[in-house]
Every structure is written in structure tokens, then in C-alpha cells.
Design a protein around this motif. Structure first.
Motif, PDB file in Angstrom:
ATOM      1  N   ALA A 117       0.822  -1.211   0.000  1.00  0.00           N
ATOM      2  CA  ALA A 117       0.000   0.000   0.000  1.00  0.00           C
ATOM      3  C   ALA A 117       0.853   1.256   0.000  1.00  0.00           C
ATOM      4  CB  ALA A 117      -0.925   0.001   1.219  1.00  0.00           C
ATOM      5  N   VAL A 118       1.857   1.293   0.855  1.00  0.00           N
ATOM      6  CA  VAL A 118       2.668   2.508   0.961  1.00  0.00           C
ATOM      7  C   VAL A 118       3.541   2.703  -0.275  1.00  0.00           C
ATOM      8  CG1 VAL A 118       4.712   1.561   2.131  1.00  0.00           C
ATOM      9  CG2 VAL A 118       3.948   3.883   2.643  1.00  0.00           C
ATOM     10  N   ASP A 119       4.035   1.626  -0.866  1.00  0.00           N
ATOM     11  CA  ASP A 119       4.860   1.767  -2.070  1.00  0.00           C
ATOM     12  C   ASP A 119       4.048   2.266  -3.255  1.00  0.00           C
ATOM     13  OD1 ASP A 119       7.345   1.262  -1.148  1.00  0.00           O
ATOM     14  OD2 ASP A 119       7.533  -0.756  -1.956  1.00  0.00           O
ATOM     15  N   LEU A 120       2.848   1.750  -3.432  1.00  0.00           N
ATOM     16  CA  LEU A 120       2.013   2.168  -4.551  1.00  0.00           C
ATOM     17  C   LEU A 120       1.657   3.658  -4.465  1.00  0.00           C
ATOM     18  CD1 LEU A 120      -0.468  -0.844  -4.934  1.00  0.00           C
ATOM     19  CD2 LEU A 120       1.397  -0.200  -6.475  1.00  0.00           C
ATOM     20  N   ILE A 121       1.469   4.147  -3.244  1.00  0.00           N
ATOM     21  CA  ILE A 121       1.027   5.529  -3.064  1.00  0.00           C
ATOM     22  C   ILE A 121       2.193   6.521  -3.033  1.00  0.00           C
ATOM     23  CG2 ILE A 121      -0.170   7.119  -1.483  1.00  0.00           C
ATOM     24  CD1 ILE A 121      -1.890   4.693  -0.625  1.00  0.00           C
ATOM     25  N   LEU A 122       3.311   6.125  -2.423  1.00  0.00           N
ATOM     26  CA  LEU A 122       4.377   7.092  -2.152  1.00  0.00           C
ATOM     27  C   LEU A 122       5.602   6.980  -3.049  1.00  0.00           C
ATOM     28  CD1 LEU A 122       4.348   7.162   1.743  1.00  0.00           C
ATOM     29  CD2 LEU A 122       3.118   8.597   0.130  1.00  0.00           C
ATOM     30  N   PHE A 123       5.632   6.015  -3.932  1.00  0.00           N
ATOM     31  CA  PHE A 123       6.800   5.843  -4.808  1.00  0.00           C
ATOM     32  C   PHE A 123       7.177   7.129  -5.550  1.00  0.00           C
ATOM     33  CE2 PHE A 123       9.061   4.632  -8.636  1.00  0.00           C
ATOM     34  CZ  PHE A 123       9.944   3.660  -8.202  1.00  0.00           C
ATOM     35  N   PRO A 124       6.217   7.872  -6.140  1.00  0.00           N
ATOM     36  CA  PRO A 124       6.573   9.097  -6.867  1.00  0.00           C
ATOM     37  C   PRO A 124       7.244  10.141  -5.975  1.00  0.00           C
ATOM     38  CG  PRO A 124       4.361   8.404  -7.434  1.00  0.00           C
ATOM     39  CD  PRO A 124       4.776   7.571  -6.268  1.00  0.00           C
ATOM     40  N   LEU A 125       6.793  10.293  -4.734  1.00  0.00           N
ATOM     41  CA  LEU A 125       7.402  11.272  -3.836  1.00  0.00           C
ATOM     42  C   LEU A 125       8.845  10.904  -3.507  1.00  0.00           C
ATOM     43  CD1 LEU A 125       4.541  12.113  -1.293  1.00  0.00           C
ATOM     44  CD2 LEU A 125       5.482  13.589  -3.071  1.00  0.00           C
ATOM     45  N   ASP A 126       9.118   9.628  -3.387  1.00  0.00           N
ATOM     46  CA  ASP A 126      10.481   9.194  -3.100  1.00  0.00           C
ATOM     47  C   ASP A 126      11.394   9.466  -4.290  1.00  0.00           C
ATOM     48  OD1 ASP A 126      12.305   7.732  -1.227  1.00  0.00           O
ATOM     49  OD2 ASP A 126      12.483   6.412  -2.969  1.00  0.00           O
ATOM     50  N   THR A 127      10.851   9.301  -5.486  1.00  0.00           N
ATOM     51  CA  THR A 127      11.622   9.605  -6.688  1.00  0.00           C
ATOM     52  C   THR A 127      11.973  11.083  -6.744  1.00  0.00           C
ATOM     53  OG1 THR A 127      10.527   7.819  -7.904  1.00  0.00           O
ATOM     54  CG2 THR A 127      11.617   9.522  -9.214  1.00  0.00           C
ATOM     55  N   ILE A 128      11.014  11.943  -6.439  1.00  0.00           N
ATOM     56  CA  ILE A 128      11.236  13.388  -6.434  1.00  0.00           C
ATOM     57  C   ILE A 128      12.285  13.759  -5.391  1.00  0.00           C
ATOM     58  CG2 ILE A 128      10.174  15.621  -5.900  1.00  0.00           C
ATOM     59  CD1 ILE A 128       7.583  14.503  -7.151  1.00  0.00           C
ATOM     60  N   LYS A 129      12.176  13.174  -4.198  1.00  0.00           N
ATOM     61  CA  LYS A 129      13.138  13.447  -3.123  1.00  0.00           C
ATOM     62  C   LYS A 129      14.553  13.075  -3.546  1.00  0.00           C
ATOM     63  CE  LYS A 129      14.206  10.395  -0.522  1.00  0.00           C
ATOM     64  NZ  LYS A 129      15.336   9.398  -0.454  1.00  0.00           N
ATOM     65  N   THR A 130      14.715  11.908  -4.187  1.00  0.00           N
ATOM     66  CA  THR A 130      16.026  11.458  -4.631  1.00  0.00           C
ATOM     67  C   THR A 130      16.607  12.408  -5.666  1.00  0.00           C
ATOM     68  OG1 THR A 130      15.440   9.142  -4.220  1.00  0.00           O
ATOM     69  CG2 THR A 130      17.280   9.554  -5.718  1.00  0.00           C
ATOM     70  N   ARG A 131      15.777  12.892  -6.562  1.00  0.00           N
ATOM     71  CA  ARG A 131      16.248  13.821  -7.592  1.00  0.00           C
ATOM     72  C   ARG A 131      16.608  15.187  -7.006  1.00  0.00           C
ATOM     73  NH1 ARG A 131      12.033  12.095 -12.522  1.00  0.00           N
ATOM     74  NH2 ARG A 131      12.931  10.001 -12.788  1.00  0.00           N
ATOM     75  N   LEU A 132      15.934  15.601  -5.965  1.00  0.00           N
ATOM     76  CA  LEU A 132      16.288  16.849  -5.290  1.00  0.00           C
ATOM     77  C   LEU A 132      17.659  16.753  -4.627  1.00  0.00           C
ATOM     78  CD1 LEU A 132      12.893  17.817  -3.608  1.00  0.00           C
ATOM     79  CD2 LEU A 132      14.129  19.189  -5.300  1.00  0.00           C
ATOM     80  N   GLN A 133      18.035  15.547  -4.187  1.00  0.00           N
ATOM     81  CA  GLN A 133      19.318  15.336  -3.513  1.00  0.00           C
ATOM     82  C   GLN A 133      20.453  15.039  -4.488  1.00  0.00           C
ATOM     83  OE1 GLN A 133      18.494  12.156  -0.786  1.00  0.00           O
ATOM     84  NE2 GLN A 133      17.441  13.460   0.696  1.00  0.00           N
TER      85      GLN A 133
END
Length: 223
Positions: free
Chosen positions: A19-35
Motif C-alpha cells: 500500500a505505501v509503495d504504490l502511493i508514495l513511490f513518486p514522492l520518493d523519486t522526487i526526493k532522490t532527484r532533489l538530492q
């Protein structure tokens, strides 16, 4: 804990992970790109932020299931009175047994402590949604204080082969970020990380508690 409790923890953990991966995967991608040392736009910006979601969701079920069954088993094995000052230590040991990362060592003892405090204040065990709220607060705090380590991990992963950063030395990576970008560099992406993990804590731990509660109820109703 009895066997139905272990089964419920296993299944509920897997459901929560998916459940958490399906919903939050895009936000984690954005966070990684910001770093990324390349900068957000050169690292891909908002393009393809859902790429890899299916494989992440498939992999998250066994990982989350294994984490929670280990976490619950270690809590049961190290059973102490709920009022004991050793309770935070027990939760830290349980979290480290399930997943040896600093984030879990902060999040799970805080989650359990917040649930215990809320239960004490209202004189009954927290509901699933209340546990989810506690998970959101615990996740947000843990995300904030462990952001420098996450930045270092991202830099090491994205470093050019053969460079000093690519060797995997976390302290060296942290020093490099501090030298070039200062404190703001060490906490790059902290707000998206806090938002994502707070929401993730709400979904992950709320879904876990709700699913586990339902499964235990079904188990009790069976003859």
C-alpha cells in the motif's frame, strides 16, 4: 504471541508494504532527484516518476512481511511490563532486528511511545486511525533527523565509479556535502522526505494495524 498473531503480522505487514509503495513511490523519486548532485532538472525532474512502481510493490510485500513478523516476535520474546523503562530499548532492539537502519531505531520506539501515551490519556488502547497518526508523527521526526544520512546514501549511489564518494564512506560523503553546500546541503529534500514519510507512516502503520486487527478478529471468530 500465539501462531495466529504471527500469521496476522506476516500478512498485515505485506499488505502495508504494498500500500505505501504504490502511493508514495513518486514522492520518493522526487526526493532522490532533489538530492542529486546534478540538480533536480538534470536528474529527470518530474519525468518518469512512476517508473519502477510495479517491481517495487512486488518486492515490498515479502520485505515488509518479514520486517513485521520479526518485529512482533522480538517484542514478544523480550516481553516486559508496559510501564517498564526498558520498553524503548525493547522496541529499538525489535526494530533493529527487523531492519538494521537508523531510521527504524528512531521511528518505531517513538511510534510505540506515542501510542502508549495516547492510550494512557484516553484510558483505552488506541484505535487503528490513532495508531496511524502516531506513525505519521514518528515517521516525520525520524525522517528529519536522518536526512543527512539519506543525502549521503544518495550521493554514494549516484557518485561516479572510482571517485572517493563511490567508495561508500558515509562520513566522507557527509563531509563533502558540508564542504560544498553547508547545512542546507545536508538537509536537501528534507521537507519532501518528511511529507512522504509522514504520509507513509500513516498509511504503512495504519494499514498494518487495521489489517492485523481484522485478521485477528477473523481468527477469533473461527471455531
Amino acid at each position: 504471541m500465539d501462531r495466529p498473531g504471527f500469521t496476522a503480522s506476516l500478512v498485515a505487514g505485506g499488505v502495508a508494504g504494498v500500500a505505501v509503495d504504490l502511493i508514495l513511490f513518486p514522492l520518493d523519486t522526487i526526493k532522490t532527484r532533489l538530492q542529486s548532485p546534478q540538480g533536480f532538472n538534470k536528474a529527470g525532474g518530474f519525468h518518469g516518476i512512476y517508473a519502477g512502481v510495479p517491481s517495487a510493490a512486488i518486492g515490498s510485500f515479502p520485505n515488509a512481511a518479514a520486517f513485521f513478523i520479526t518485529y512482533e516476535y522480538v517484542k514478544w520474546f523480550l516481553h516486559t511490563d508496559s510501564s517498564s523503562y526498558l520498553m524503548p530499548v525493547k522496541h529499538m532492539l525489535a526494530a533493529s532486528a527487523g531492519e538494521v537502519i537508523p531510521f527504524s531505531l528512531v521511528q518505531f520506539p517513538l511510534w510505540e511511545s506515542l501510542k502508549a501515551l495516547w492510550s494512557w490519556r484516553q484510558d483505552h488502547v488506541v484505535d487503528c486511525w490513532q495508531s496511524a497518526v502516531c506513525g505519521a508523527f514518528a515517521g516525520g521526526f525520524a525522517a528529519a533527523v536522518t536526512t543527512p544520512l539519506d543525502v549521503a546514501k544518495t550521493r554514494i549511489m549516484l557518485a561516479k565509479a572510482g571517485s572517493s564518494t563511490a567508495s561508500g564512506n558515509v562520513l566522507s560523503a557527509l563531509h563533502g556535502v558540508w564542504r560544498t553546500h553547508g547545512l542546507s546541503g545536508l538537509f536537501a529534500g528534507v521537507f519532501p522526505r518528511m511529507a512522504a514519510i509522514s504520509l507513509g507512516g500513516f498509511i504503512f502503520l495504519g494499514a498494518y494495524e487495521q489489517t492485523r486487527s481484522l485478521l485477528l478478529e477473523v481468527g477469533r471468530e473461527r471455531p
